[in-house]
Design a protein around this motif. Sequence first.
Motif, PDB file in Angstrom:
ATOM      1  N   GLU A 206       8.179  -4.122  -2.458  1.00 41.57           N
ATOM      2  CA  GLU A 206       8.127  -3.733  -3.875  1.00 41.57           C
ATOM      3  C   GLU A 206       7.882  -4.956  -4.761  1.00 41.57           C
ATOM      4  OE1 GLU A 206       7.937  -1.006  -5.337  1.00 41.57           O
ATOM      5  OE2 GLU A 206       8.574   0.513  -3.916  1.00 41.57           O
ATOM      6  N   ALA A 207       8.501  -6.084  -4.423  1.00 43.84           N
ATOM      7  CA  ALA A 207       8.301  -7.303  -5.214  1.00 43.84           C
ATOM      8  C   ALA A 207       6.857  -7.783  -5.094  1.00 43.84           C
ATOM      9  CB  ALA A 207       9.258  -8.392  -4.727  1.00 43.84           C
ATOM     10  N   ALA A 208       6.293  -7.721  -3.892  1.00 44.81           N
ATOM     11  CA  ALA A 208       4.896  -8.122  -3.699  1.00 44.81           C
ATOM     12  C   ALA A 208       3.952  -7.190  -4.451  1.00 44.81           C
ATOM     13  CB  ALA A 208       4.558  -8.120  -2.204  1.00 44.81           C
ATOM     14  N   LYS A 209       4.305  -5.914  -4.480  1.00 42.41           N
ATOM     15  CA  LYS A 209       3.478  -4.937  -5.196  1.00 42.41           C
ATOM     16  C   LYS A 209       3.492  -5.206  -6.700  1.00 42.41           C
ATOM     17  CE  LYS A 209       2.788   0.082  -5.491  1.00 42.41           C
ATOM     18  NZ  LYS A 209       3.316   1.402  -5.051  1.00 42.41           N
ATOM     19  N   GLN A 210       4.663  -5.506  -7.235  1.00 44.78           N
ATOM     20  CA  GLN A 210       4.779  -5.791  -8.665  1.00 44.78           C
ATOM     21  C   GLN A 210       4.040  -7.072  -9.043  1.00 44.78           C
ATOM     22  OE1 GLN A 210       8.935  -5.782  -9.700  1.00 44.78           O
ATOM     23  NE2 GLN A 210       9.225  -3.620  -9.154  1.00 44.78           N
ATOM     24  N   ASP A 211       3.983  -8.011  -8.117  1.00 48.48           N
ATOM     25  CA  ASP A 211       3.273  -9.272  -8.368  1.00 48.48           C
ATOM     26  C   ASP A 211       1.786  -9.170  -8.052  1.00 48.48           C
ATOM     27  OD1 ASP A 211       5.658 -10.389  -9.121  1.00 48.48           O
ATOM     28  OD2 ASP A 211       6.067 -11.302  -7.162  1.00 48.48           O
ATOM     29  N   ASN A 212       1.346  -7.946  -7.720  1.00 45.25           N
ATOM     30  CA  ASN A 212      -0.068  -7.687  -7.417  1.00 45.25           C
ATOM     31  C   ASN A 212      -0.570  -8.536  -6.236  1.00 45.25           C
ATOM     32  OD1 ASN A 212      -2.456  -6.251  -7.884  1.00 45.25           O
ATOM     33  ND2 ASN A 212      -3.296  -7.863  -9.195  1.00 45.25           N
ATOM     34  N   GLN A 213       0.284  -8.654  -5.211  1.00 46.68           N
ATOM     35  CA  GLN A 213      -0.065  -9.441  -4.032  1.00 46.68           C
ATOM     36  C   GLN A 213      -0.379  -8.575  -2.815  1.00 46.68           C
ATOM     37  OE1 GLN A 213       3.144 -12.193  -3.379  1.00 46.68           O
ATOM     38  NE2 GLN A 213       2.662 -13.431  -5.184  1.00 46.68           N
ATOM     39  N   ILE A 214      -0.499  -7.273  -3.005  1.00 51.77           N
ATOM     40  CA  ILE A 214      -0.787  -6.362  -1.897  1.00 51.77           C
ATOM     41  C   ILE A 214      -2.262  -6.468  -1.520  1.00 51.77           C
ATOM     42  CG2 ILE A 214      -0.812  -3.956  -1.152  1.00 51.77           C
ATOM     43  CD1 ILE A 214       1.972  -5.206  -1.479  1.00 51.77           C
ATOM     44  N   SER A 215      -2.541  -6.628  -0.247  1.00 47.99           N
ATOM     45  CA  SER A 215      -3.920  -6.737   0.228  1.00 47.99           C
ATOM     46  C   SER A 215      -4.566  -5.363   0.334  1.00 47.99           C
ATOM     47  CB  SER A 215      -3.954  -7.426   1.597  1.00 47.99           C
ATOM     48  OG  SER A 215      -5.263  -7.415   2.131  1.00 47.99           O
ATOM     49  N   LYS A 216      -5.779  -5.241  -0.166  1.00 50.09           N
ATOM     50  CA  LYS A 216      -6.531  -3.991  -0.040  1.00 50.09           C
ATOM     51  C   LYS A 216      -7.216  -3.875   1.316  1.00 50.09           C
ATOM     52  CE  LYS A 216      -7.404  -3.517  -5.017  1.00 50.09           C
ATOM     53  NZ  LYS A 216      -8.429  -3.381  -6.079  1.00 50.09           N
ATOM     54  N   THR A 217      -7.337  -4.990   2.011  1.00 46.83           N
ATOM     55  CA  THR A 217      -7.965  -4.999   3.341  1.00 46.83           C
ATOM     56  C   THR A 217      -7.073  -5.776   4.309  1.00 46.83           C
ATOM     57  OG1 THR A 217      -9.243  -6.967   2.730  1.00 46.83           O
ATOM     58  CG2 THR A 217     -10.306  -4.817   2.432  1.00 46.83           C
ATOM     59  N   PRO A 218      -5.877  -5.246   4.635  1.00 46.06           N
ATOM     60  CA  PRO A 218      -4.926  -6.012   5.457  1.00 46.06           C
ATOM     61  C   PRO A 218      -5.435  -6.332   6.861  1.00 46.06           C
ATOM     62  CG  PRO A 218      -4.194  -3.746   5.178  1.00 46.06           C
ATOM     63  CD  PRO A 218      -5.333  -3.944   4.230  1.00 46.06           C
TER      64      PRO A 218
END
Length: 418
Positions: A206-218
């Motif tokens: 959730e913290a990574a998501k809020q910081d916009n650090q989620i990869s669109k192509t993991p």
Amino acid sequence: MKKVVASGMIGNGLEWYDYALYGQMAALLGVLFFPKGDPGVQLLLTYGVFAAGFVVRPLGAVLFGWIGDRYGRKSAMVLAVLMMAIPTGCIGLLPTYAEAGLIAPILLTIIRLLQGLSLGGEFAGSITYIVEHAPENRRGWAGSASLVSLIIGFLLGSLVVNSLLGVMGREAFEAWGWRIPFLGGIAIGLVGFYIRRCCEESPVYEAAKQDNQISKTPVRTAFAKHPWQMLQGFAAYMTVTMPFYLASVYFISFSEKQLGTSMETALHFNIYNMLAMLVTMPLSAWLSDHIGRRKVMIIAAVAMFLITPLLFTQLNMGAPIIVIGLCQFIFAALVGMYAGPVPALLVEMFPTNIRFTGMAIAYNMAAAIFGGTAPMVCEWLIRETASNSSIGWYVMICNIFSLIALYYYKDRFKQPLH
């Protein structure tokens, strides 16, 4: 934290119960689903279908890794438990070879492929979810909960099969009673689905998501930026997956066919082996929180390398029952000592944005190549070499590759997840 660990353990344990049943009844399923003839060939074919479920696990890792890193750990875990429970229940409804001919093993293989696809994401999801919730100084212990629940799932399968054999007798069990444990997987899966639907998402994710650090192509990111970590995870997991399926699955038919024990005795040995790992896994994981994952795993791998050949030279036809049981118990305890810190180590290897994908692909590739094939390869080795010691040499090869990976691994057990 207790709620998180409990929810992760229950869902994972229920799923592994479903998956374990096939391996625990391999000898019987060989008779039911393949043409009559050489019992050894029937067993090889049964283990071949067992291995087929592992072949698709890397595909499951890619699918569920993408879901878990893109849309959350919870979504992947909920879907995985349903994709295991329904196919498992279907095994209990399948016609046998005597009733349907070749269509029976074909349908069995399809179901195993679906189970493998599910498990490709299940275990990684459970490990990631629990460890990401844990405090820094308890990640090893928390991560071992996934392994403990795995063992509980295997134990539950053994206890159900043993209980039905005792109540129904062998003749009735082989005629129709074998279907009951598989059909029970549907109800168990629904319980797991409900539990996971009520879980909260990982705070690290959730913290990574809020910081916009989620990869669109993991998947692409994992292979492009973290290939060395994936190779290390693959090699480190070799000493988990091959020895584990040797102790938890192959030893059952091995004891019965090669060592001359009864099916009931072989299943009792299986329960003792599971209990050995149930004790040693959390113990070594707890120790890794204090002295590091790397040290504990190297010590355990070296011990396994040195002791394994001594154990397998004792396992021969005519060996006393107490010797057979003790050798298997010691080997299982060594597997547990090595495996305990592995969940935390895998989680700590990868950054949050591709953690699910990276570790799922790494360990599932090892499981597909060395884990799922372990019963089949071990059976083939014995037939070709006429020596039980050949299995021990196979274990030692896995130990060597894991030790090389651990030698170059930089321990992160005291560092925060990134």
